[in-house]
Design a protein around this motif. Structure first.
Motif, mmCIF file in Angstrom:
data_model
loop_
_atom_site.group_PDB
_atom_site.id
_atom_site.type_symbol
_atom_site.label_atom_id
_atom_site.label_comp_id
_atom_site.label_asym_id
_atom_site.label_seq_id
_atom_site.Cartn_x
_atom_site.Cartn_y
_atom_site.Cartn_z
ATOM 1 N N GLY A 1 30.705 52.372 137.000
ATOM 2 C CA GLY A 1 31.382 53.633 136.797
ATOM 3 C C GLY A 1 31.307 54.592 137.960
ATOM 4 N N ARG A 2 31.127 54.065 139.164
ATOM 5 C CA ARG A 2 31.095 54.903 140.362
ATOM 6 C C ARG A 2 31.471 54.050 141.571
ATOM 7 N NH1 ARG A 2 24.743 55.829 139.570
ATOM 8 N NH2 ARG A 2 25.520 55.530 137.447
ATOM 9 N N PRO A 3 31.964 54.667 142.630
ATOM 10 C CA PRO A 3 32.389 53.882 143.799
ATOM 11 C C PRO A 3 31.209 53.183 144.465
ATOM 12 C CG PRO A 3 33.267 56.127 143.867
ATOM 13 C CD PRO A 3 32.230 56.105 142.794
ATOM 14 N N VAL A 4 31.510 52.049 145.094
ATOM 15 C CA VAL A 4 30.526 51.361 145.927
ATOM 16 C C VAL A 4 31.084 51.284 147.333
ATOM 17 C CG1 VAL A 4 29.640 50.013 143.986
ATOM 18 C CG2 VAL A 4 31.456 49.061 145.407
ATOM 19 N N VAL B 1 22.074 52.400 141.223
ATOM 20 C CA VAL B 1 21.894 51.530 140.056
ATOM 21 C C VAL B 1 20.813 50.504 140.356
ATOM 22 C CG1 VAL B 1 22.996 49.862 138.510
ATOM 23 C CG2 VAL B 1 24.297 51.833 139.364
ATOM 24 N N PRO B 2 19.676 50.546 139.676
ATOM 25 C CA PRO B 2 18.617 49.561 139.930
ATOM 26 C C PRO B 2 19.049 48.180 139.473
ATOM 27 C CG PRO B 2 18.061 50.893 138.026
ATOM 28 C CD PRO B 2 19.299 51.499 138.621
ATOM 29 N N THR C 1 24.033 46.785 147.326
ATOM 30 C CA THR C 1 25.168 47.665 147.064
ATOM 31 C C THR C 1 24.918 48.523 145.823
ATOM 32 O OG1 THR C 1 26.778 46.209 148.121
ATOM 33 C CG2 THR C 1 27.622 47.712 146.455
ATOM 34 N N LEU C 2 24.430 47.895 144.763
ATOM 35 C CA LEU C 2 24.152 48.641 143.536
ATOM 36 C C LEU C 2 23.048 49.667 143.754
ATOM 37 C CD1 LEU C 2 24.343 45.778 140.875
ATOM 38 C CD2 LEU C 2 26.075 47.489 141.422
#
Length: 456
Positions: free
Chosen positions: A193-196, A79-80, A73-74
């Motif tokens: 800080g962003r939608p998943v 996002v790593p 998801t990340l």
């Protein structure tokens, strides 16, 4: 495998939670890390990029699956991240990360996973220095047990006493509750800080057909036990001894579909998946939702949805390593595949200790067991029947009666696998093993992966 109380009915949405991201891995933690490394390559961060650490503490593989789902998801959100065993970390390593997401299971009555015993004993006895660490915690548990999410809560308390700061309140999951999982996803979005993505992909079930159903204990004073066999409909399947089958169930009385897990009692070379299922009864005498359907209502020949899930925490050692199998009741299913896996060549020995109610009605797989003894697949067989006159023993009593022999097997490097009921059997067996081997030695065996349990 599992008992089927009504409480599982409310876990219906759990079928949407577990994604088959974990490939077949060997029993040792070293090989598990090599498999994870290959799987992580697709999520590897760009050179020089900081990766958010995701640490898991898992008993049956569910926390591990959720850790990889979180990483995926990340990654999809840019996002790593990297996934590690929490038990492989210490306070210094945690503090150096600065930020970590933790997914932790509770097993039994508030205990941590077996692989966490060294971590808990070494680090959680008192506060550590975790100043500067921030964390998010997803705790997996079952509210029907007195100490719900006991290990997750203890871990949360230790982290805060050690100076770590929670990124958000601990998220607790009762039996895979979908709402709690969605809340975890929401918190992931807040952290980065962003939608998943809103929902994770549901399990990809295969089609299997019921081909045989046999009543194993007619006349038993205990509940009915049934041996079930399923063949794949249109696919090839692979698994190893110790793995678990997840069965998707149809909607009943307007209730959304649920799933159940059972220990696999067979091997791919058998051409079919086999289980031993206890038919449970509700307080009003009606059969349990899952066991009633599987042992009676599902017609032979009908297809079902099922997938095989890796359960690396209950995989066995190499064939040359002596193996001690201990269990009771339908737990024999989770042990059977292990001795059958050694039927094709030389091995280091297999000792089965098994308990049930009566020898006349509950000597499960009696003919097969005697054949295995005669052929050398089983080295030794000890059974206890608690309702038999002149016996009255439980499986833990067999340990007490054979302390010296058990210690000799352990001295030769034996691995102990325990499968069966959580209430009574597993605690009794653990106490007997502590008496026979000593608490420190048994703890060392658990930490080394030489004492493994699949209890329910």
């Amino acid at each position: 495998m599992t008992a089927d109380p009504l409480r599982w009915l409310w876990a219906a949405a759990a079928v949407a939670l577990w994604l088959a991201l974990v490939g077949a891995v060997a029993w040792s933690r070293a090989r598990a890390r090599r498999a994870a490394a290959g799987r992580a390559s697709a999520l590897a961060p760009a050179e020089g990029a900081d990766a958010l650490l995701i640490a898991f503490a898992s008993q049956t593989g569910q926390a591990e699956e959720l850790a990889w789902m979180t990483a995926s998801t990340l990654s999809g959100a840019g996002v790593p991240s990297r996934v590690v065993l929490l038990g492989d970390l210490g306070p210094d390593a945690l503090r150096a990360e600065g930020r970590v997401l933790i997914i932790a299971s509770t097993t039994g009555e508030g205990d941590g996973p077996d692989a966490m015993s060294w971590f808990a004993r070494q680090h959680m006895a008192g506060p550590a220095d975790l100043a500067g660490l921030s964390y998010g915690l997803l705790a997996l548990g079952d509210r029907t047990y007195a100490d719900f999410c006991g290990f997750g809560r203890a871990l949360d308390l230790w982290l805060q006493r050690s100076g770590a700061i929670p990124l958000f309140d601990r998220v607790e999951v009762d039996n895979g509750d979908a709402g709690a999982i969605r809340h975890w996803q929401h918190q992931l979005g807040a952290v980065i800080g962003r939608p998943v993505e809103a929902d994770w992909t549901p399990p990809a079930y295969d089609r299997w057909r019921l081909v045989a159903r046999t009543h194993l204990n007619p006349g038993s004073p205990g509940g009915e036990a049934w041996r079930l066999a399923f063949e794949p409909v249109d696919h090839a399947a692979h698994w190893v001894a110790g793995d678990i089958a997840e069965i998707g169930l149809p909607a009943v009385d307007g209730v959304a579909p649920a799933s159940r897990e059972y220990s696999v009692a067979s091997l791919p070379s058998d051409g079919r998946v086999e289980f031993i299922v206890r038919r449970s009864l509700r307080p009003d005498g009606s059969p349990g939702l899952a066991s009633g359907w599987l042992t009676g209502d599902l017609p032979v020949g009908d297809p079902i949805d099922m997938r095989i899930r890796t359960n690396s925490g209950f995989h066995g050692p190499a064939a040359e390593v002596p193996l001690v199998l201990i269990g009771n009741g339908t737990g024999l299913a989770g042990l059977r595949a292990h001795w059958r896996a050694r039927a094709t060549g030389a091995h280091g020995g297999v000792w089965l200790l098994f308990g049930e109610r009566t020898s006349a009605h509950d000597a499960f797989l009696d003919t097969e067991l005697h054949s295995a003894l005669a052929s050398g697949v089983l080295t030794r067989l000890d059974r206890a029947f608690s309702r038999d006159p002149g016996d009255g023993r439980y499986v833990q009593d067999l340990i007490t009666l054979n302390t010296d022999e058990l210690a000799a097997w352990i001295d030769r490097g034996a691995v102990i696998l325990v499968c069966g009921s959580l209430d009574g059997m597993s605690t009794g067996v653990h106490a007997a093993l502590e008496t026979a081997l000593g608490p420190d030695r048994l703890l060392a065996l658990a930490e080394a992966g030489r004492y493994r349990r699949d209890v329910y």
